[in-house]
Design a protein around this motif. Structure first.
Motif, PDB file in Angstrom:
ATOM      1  N   TRP A   5       0.830  -1.153   0.061  1.00  0.00           N
ATOM      2  CA  TRP A   5      -0.112  -0.012  -0.068  1.00  0.00           C
ATOM      3  C   TRP A   5       0.769   1.054  -0.098  1.00  0.00           C
ATOM      4  N   THR A   6       2.143   1.137   0.837  1.00  0.00           N
ATOM      5  CA  THR A   6       2.767   2.301   0.760  1.00  0.00           C
ATOM      6  C   THR A   6       3.465   2.588  -0.748  1.00  0.00           C
ATOM      7  N   PHE A   7       3.637   1.583  -1.489  1.00  0.00           N
ATOM      8  CA  PHE A   7       4.173   1.702  -2.816  1.00  0.00           C
ATOM      9  C   PHE A   7       3.221   2.168  -3.685  1.00  0.00           C
ATOM     10  N   PHE A   8       2.031   1.407  -3.778  1.00  0.00           N
ATOM     11  CA  PHE A   8       0.714   1.852  -4.148  1.00  0.00           C
ATOM     12  C   PHE A   8       0.574   3.339  -4.344  1.00  0.00           C
ATOM     13  N   TRP A   9       0.466   3.872  -3.236  1.00  0.00           N
ATOM     14  CA  TRP A   9       0.196   5.217  -3.251  1.00  0.00           C
ATOM     15  C   TRP A   9       1.286   6.357  -3.730  1.00  0.00           C
ATOM     16  N   THR A  42       9.150   5.375  -1.790  1.00  0.00           N
ATOM     17  CA  THR A  42       8.915   4.325  -0.962  1.00  0.00           C
ATOM     18  C   THR A  42      10.103   3.993  -0.077  1.00  0.00           C
ATOM     19  N   ILE A  43      11.292   3.795  -0.438  1.00  0.00           N
ATOM     20  CA  ILE A  43      12.224   3.379   0.324  1.00  0.00           C
ATOM     21  C   ILE A  43      12.647   4.687   1.221  1.00  0.00           C
ATOM     22  N   LEU A  44      12.594   5.650   1.104  1.00  0.00           N
ATOM     23  CA  LEU A  44      12.784   7.080   1.636  1.00  0.00           C
ATOM     24  C   LEU A  44      11.737   6.779   2.859  1.00  0.00           C
ATOM     25  N   ILE A  48      12.730   6.719   6.783  1.00  0.00           N
ATOM     26  CA  ILE A  48      12.470   7.557   7.694  1.00  0.00           C
ATOM     27  C   ILE A  48      11.522   7.174   8.765  1.00  0.00           C
ATOM     28  N   SER A  49      10.654   6.522   8.903  1.00  0.00           N
ATOM     29  CA  SER A  49       9.653   5.355   9.604  1.00  0.00           C
ATOM     30  C   SER A  49      10.751   4.733  10.672  1.00  0.00           C
TER      31      SER A  49
END
Length: 60
Positions: A5-9, A42-44, A48-49
């Motif tokens: 979902w992170t990559f999707f958005w 997405t990697i960034l 960061i998280s």
């Protein structure tokens, strides 16, 4: 599932941003550039998280 979902958005928003910026500057839209940027974003986001602490900060 959170990776998907992170990559999707990130993919959708980056492609939208690439399209708008290329249209405003008069350049041709490049799908590959948006896809590469979305992978980097997405990697960034995941880096960061992991760097941001989850524990509350004590008052000094």
């Amino acid at each position: 599932m959170r990776f998907f979902w992170t990559f999707f958005w990130a993919f959708l928003l980056t492609e939208m941003l690439t399209y708008v910026v290329s249209s405003m500057s008069g350049a041709a839209f490049d799908f590959k550039l948006g896809a590469i940027l979305s992978v980097g974003i997405t990697i960034l986001i995941f880096v960061i998280s992991t760097v941001i602490p989850n524990e509350p900060v004590e008052k000094h």
